[in-house]
Design an enzyme around this catalytic site. Structure first.
Site, mmCIF file in Angstrom:
data_model
loop_
_atom_site.group_PDB
_atom_site.id
_atom_site.type_symbol
_atom_site.label_atom_id
_atom_site.label_comp_id
_atom_site.label_asym_id
_atom_site.label_seq_id
_atom_site.Cartn_x
_atom_site.Cartn_y
_atom_site.Cartn_z
ATOM 1 N N GLU A 75 114.650 27.234 -20.357
ATOM 2 C CA GLU A 75 113.402 27.932 -20.066
ATOM 3 C C GLU A 75 113.644 29.403 -19.711
ATOM 4 O OE1 GLU A 75 110.453 27.042 -20.454
ATOM 5 O OE2 GLU A 75 109.288 28.495 -19.305
ATOM 6 N N ASP A 76 114.663 29.677 -18.936
ATOM 7 C CA ASP A 76 114.811 31.017 -18.360
ATOM 8 C C ASP A 76 115.879 31.885 -19.026
ATOM 9 O OD1 ASP A 76 112.936 30.178 -16.631
ATOM 10 O OD2 ASP A 76 114.256 29.981 -14.887
#
Ligand code: MN
Length: 727
Positions: A75-76
Site C-alpha cells: 500500500e505505502d
C-alpha cells in the site's frame, strides 16, 4: 527493535524458525519504507516491526510474523504482490494482499462505507484468520501511538476501535488484546473518566495489597491440603470494563469495588470441579453467581467455572477456575490454538471447525453469500457482535449506541443533556412514537423538543443508561427545589404580612448570614421544605420583632393554605401554618409528601408509603388501603409526627348522617367552624327522603381535636350518626 532482536524473540518460542526468511523480510521492508516517517517523527519502519513484535507475544508462526513486517509495503511503497510472492512465497503474499485490501478501508465516514469495510474485513479473516491477527496487532500499535496524530483523527480512530476492533477481538476470544484496545480507546475518548477510574483502581490495589496476598495464600494452602496444586492470582480489573459496568448498571465505583476477583489455574478439568467442591465446602457461596462455562463454553470458546463466595475475612471473592489450556484460550482466543508449546512446531492458527468462533464466522460469511446489502449485513453482524446493544441514528446519521431496552429518553440524553431535558416526544423512522417505546437496531430517532420542560421524575426508573438517569435526577432535583422555593416564598410572604411587615429581597439579603444560608433561594426552599420556620426569617430581618403565638384559632377567612396549594397544583398537600410544610419526621430527602385520600392527623399512628417517581403518601396505620402494599415491604417507611407547638391543620374525612331538613348542613358547618376546624369540601349522598349523608373533608389540629368535633356533632339533635372515614 533491531534485526537480531526480532529473530531472537521468535527463536525463543520457535527453535525451528526460518531466520533467513525473517532477516530478508526485515531488510526488504526497511528498504521499501526508506525515509518514510510516522506522525511521531520515527522512521515508518518502526511500525511494522512493532506490529511483528506484538505478534511474537502471541507466539505466532513465521508466515504471520513476516506478513506483519511487510503489511504496509504494497500500500505505502513500490512493492507489489508479484514481487512479494516471488521473494517470500504465495502464502505470505496472500496474507500481505489481504492486509493491503483492509488498509484501503477508510472506515467510519459513512454508514454504508463502514458496513462495506466491515464486510471486507470479515471476508479477509475468513480466507485466513492470520489476517485478522495482524490487523488487530496493527490497530493495537496505532492505538499505542495515537497521541501523535491530530485530535480529530484520534477520536475517529479510537471510536472505530471501540466500535469494531475491540468487540471483534473479544468475539475471537482474544481478551488481553480486547482489554488493551478498549482501555486505550477509553483513554482517548474520555480522558477524565479514564483518569478517574484508573486512579481509583490504583488506590484500591494499594489498599488491598496485603489482603489480596492473604487470600491468595489461604486459598492456595487450602487447595494444597486437598492435594490440588493450583496457581491462585488476584485478578486486575480493567478501567474500561469497570467504566462500562458503571454506565450499564448505573452503579457507583464503590459498588463495583467490593468484590475481589481471583483466578485459579489447575492441571485438568477434573481438578476444576474439585476446586469448586473445596471452595464451596469451606466458604459459603453467594447464590446466583455460579456459572459453568466448562460444560457450556461461551460463544467465543471461553471456558471456566465462575463462582462467588464469602471468603477469608468475610470478603466477597469472585473465582474463575480453569485449566492452563483454558487460560490460554481465555487470554489469546483463536491465537491460542497456534501457541508454540515446549518448542514443538504448532500449526498455523486457523479457525478450527469445532470452535464456536469458527461457526459464528461461518454463519456470518454465509449471510454475505446470500447477498444482503452491506447495511443489512452490518446490522446483522453487529447484532451478533454487540448482542446487548442497539444502534440507532440521529436524523443527521450520527450513530448512537445504547444498551438493549433503551428508549428514546435514553437516546435523547445520549445526544445531549439539554435534548433529554427538553424532550416531549419522539419520531422513530419518521413516525411519532411514545418516548417509552423500546428502540431497535437501525432506528432513526428524532427527538421532539419543547423548551422550559422538566423531565418527569418517573423517567428515572424508565431510563436504562446511567447518563440519562443521572441527568433526570439532577433536573428533577432542581425542579423540586424550585417548587419548594416557590412554596417557601408564599409562606414567608404570609409570615411577614401577619407580622405587619413588608417583605422584600433587599431586606432579606443582609440577614442571610444570620440564617446561615448563602442565597435567598436557599432560604425560601428551606422554608418550603419545612427545614426553617418562617417566623425565624421574619426575626432575622426584624430582630426586634416579637412573635405572638396566638391560641389555636385559625384564620377562617383564609380559604386555607391547603386549598391554596391544591389549586396551584403543588404536590405536597401538607396543610397548616407557615413553616410547617411537612411536619413529619423520617422522611427521605426532597420527596414530595401527600396524605392518604381520606387524610391523617397527628395522634394517628402513621406510616409512609413510597411511590417511585411520586413521593411519599402518609397513611394512618389502620387504613385498609395499606393491604395493597403488604407484599412490598421496601416501600414502607417509618414516620412520625413532628408537630409540637405547631398550628398546622391536617386533613380528615368524616361522614355525618343527618335528618334531611333545612339548616342541618348549616348547623354542622357552624359547629365545625366553632371548634376551630376548617371545612375543605362537602359532598352529599341522598340516602332517603328523610336522611342524607354529608361527607366532609375537614382540617383539624390533631386526633383529639377531631374526636372532640365528632362527639359534639353526635350531640346535635338532627344528627343521626358521625363516623370518621379512613382510606
Ligand atoms: Mn500498519
Amino acid at each position: 527493535m533491531r534485526q537480531y532482536e526480532l529473530v531472537d524473540r521468535v527463536r525463543r518460542y520457535n527453535p525451528h524458525t526460518d531466520e533467513d526468511l525473517l532477516n530478508r523480510a526485515y531488510v526488504y521492508a526497511m528498504r521499501a519504507h526508506g525515509q518514510q516517517k510516522r506522525a511521531s517523527g520515527d522512521p515508518y519502519f518502526t511500525h511494522p516491526l512493532e506490529v511483528a513484535a506484538i505478534l511474537t507475544e502471541l507466539r505466532l508462526d513465521d508466515a504471520t510474523i513476516v506478513a506483519a513486517v511487510l503489511h504496509d509495503t504494497i500500500e505505502d511503497t513500490g512493492a507489489t504482490r508479484a514481487e512479494i510472492d516471488h521473494l517470500f512465497g504465495p502464502e505470505i503474499g496472500s496474507l500481505v494482499d489481504g492486509l493491503t485490501k483492509l488498509k484501503k478501508l477508510d472506515l467510519v465516514s459513512k454508514r454504508a462505507a463502514q458496513a462495506e469495510n466491515f464486510r471486507k474485513l470479515l471476508l479477509a479473516i475468513s480466507e485466513d484468520v492470520r489476517v485478522l491477527l495482524v490487523k488487530l496487532a496493527d490497530r493495537l500499535h496505532n492505538m499505542r501511538t495515537l497521541h501523535y496524530v491530530s485530535p480529530e483523527k484520534r477520536a475517529r480512530i479510537a471510536e472505530e476501535t471501540l466500535d469494531i476492533y475491540a468487540p471483534l477481538a473479544g468475539r475471537m476470544g482474544m481478551q488481553n488484546l480486547r482489554d488493551e484496545l478498549e482501555n486505550l480507546s477509553f483513554k482517548y475518548l474520555m480522558p477524565e473518566a479514564f483518569a478517574m477510574v484508573s486512579t481509583r483502581l490504583e488506590d484500591l490495589r494499594e489498599t488491598n495489597r496485603e489482603l489480596i496476598k492473604t487470600i491468595e495464600k489461604e486459598l492456595t494452602e487450602e487447595l494444597a491440603l486437598r492435594g490440588i496444586e493450583a496457581e491462585v492470582r488476584g485478578r486486575q480489573k480493567q478501567p474500561y470494563s469497570v467504566w462500562s459496568k458503571m454506565e450499564r448498571k448505573s452503579l457507583a465505583f464503590e459498588q463495583l469495588s467490593d468484590i475481589f476477583g481471583f483466578r485459579v489455574v489447575v492441571g485438568d478439568t477434573d481438578e476444576c470441579y474439585r476446586v469448586i467442591g473445596v471452595v464451596h465446602t469451606k466458604w459459603p457461596m453467594v447464590p446466583g453467581r455460579f456459572k459453568d462455562y466448562i460444560s457450556t463454553p461461551k460463544q467465543n470458546d471461553y471456558r471456566s467455572i465462575h463462582t462467588t463466595v464469602v471468603g477469608p475475612g468475610r470478603q466477597r471473592v469472585e473465582l474463575q477456575v480453569r485449566t492452563r489450556d483454558m487460560h490460554d484460550i481465555a487470554c489469546f482466543g483463536i491465537a491460542a490454538h497456534a501457541l508454540y508449546k515446549d518448542g514443538h512446531e504448532a500449526p498455523a492458527p486457523t479457525l478450527s471447525h469445532e470452535s464456536n468462533a469458527y461457526s459464528w464466522l461461518k454463519r456470518t460469511i454465509d449471510m454475505l453469500a446470500e447477498g444482503s446489502s452491506p447495511e443489512e449485513f452490518l446490522e446483522h453482524t453487529r447484532l451478533e457482535l454487540f448482542h446487548d446493544q442497539v444502534f440507532c441514528f440521529t436524523p443527521k446519521g450520527r450513530l448512537i449506541a445504547l444498551p438493549r431496552g433503551a428508549t428514546p429518553i435514553d437516546f435523547a440524553y445520549a445526544v445531549h443533556t439539554n435534548v433529554g431535558n427538553s424532550a416531549v416526544g419522539a419520531k422513530i423512522n419518521g413516525r411519532l412514537a411514545p418516548l417509552l417505546a423500546p428502540l431497535v437496531n437501525g432506528d432513526e430517532v428524532e427527538i421532539v423538543r419543547a423548551e422550559g420542560q422538566t423531565p418527569p421524575a418517573a423517567w428515572e426508573s424508565i431510563a436504562v443508561t446511567g447518563k440519562a438517569r443521572a441527568a433526570i435526577r439532577r433536573a428533577t432535583r432542581d425542579a423540586v427545589r424550585a417548587q419548594y422555593a416557590g412554596l417557601g416564598r408564599q409562606i414567608v410572604l404570609r409570615a411577614f404580612e401577619r407580622a405587619g411587615k413588608k417583605f422584600s429581597e433587599e431586606k432579606l439579603r443582609p440577614a442571610l448570614p444570620r440564617l446561615a444560608r448563602s442565597s435567598i433561594e436557599d432560604v425560601l426552599a428551606a422554608v418550603g421544605r419545612g427545614e426553617m420556620f418562617s417566623g425565624d426569617v421574619v426575626k432575622a430581618v426584624y430582630p426586634e420583632f416579637k412573635e405572638e403565638r396566638k391560641a389555636p384559632a385559625p384564620d377562617r377567612s383564609d380559604p386555607g393554605w391547603f386549598r391554596m396549594q391544591k389549586a396551584q397544583g403543588v404536590e405536597f398537600k401538607s396543610p397548616g401554618a407557615a413553616g410547617a410544610a411537612v411536619p413529619i419526621r423520617g422522611l427521605q430527602g426532597d420527596l414530595p409528601v401527600s396524605f392518604a385520600p381520606n387524610g391523617a392527623v397527628p395522634g394517628d399512628r402513621i406510616v409512609g408509603i413510597m411511590t417511585p417517581g411520586e413521593g411519599i403518601t402518609v397513611y394512618p396505620i389502620q387504613s385498609p388501603a395499606l393491604a395493597a402494599f403488604d407484599d412490598q415491604p421496601e416501600r414502607w417507611l417509618d414516620v412520625r409526627w413532628d408537630v409540637e407547638d405547631s398550628q398546622a391543620l391536617f386533613p380528615a374525612r368524616i361522614i355525618v348522617a343527618a335528618i334531611n331538613e333545612p339548616g342541618s348542613l348549616g348547623a354542622v358547618a357552624t359547629l365545625v367552624g366553632e371548634q376551630g376546624a376548617n371545612i375543605d369540601d362537602v359532598t352529599f349522598n341522598k340516602k332517603s327522603p328523610d336522611f342524607r349523608e354529608m361527607i366532609l373533608d375537614i382540617q383539624v389540629f390533631d386526633l383529639k381535636h377531631l374526636n372532640d368535633i365528632l362527639s359534639r356533632l353526635r350531640v346535635l339533635p338532627m344528627v343521626h350518626s358521625v363516623e370518621r372515614v379512613i382510606g
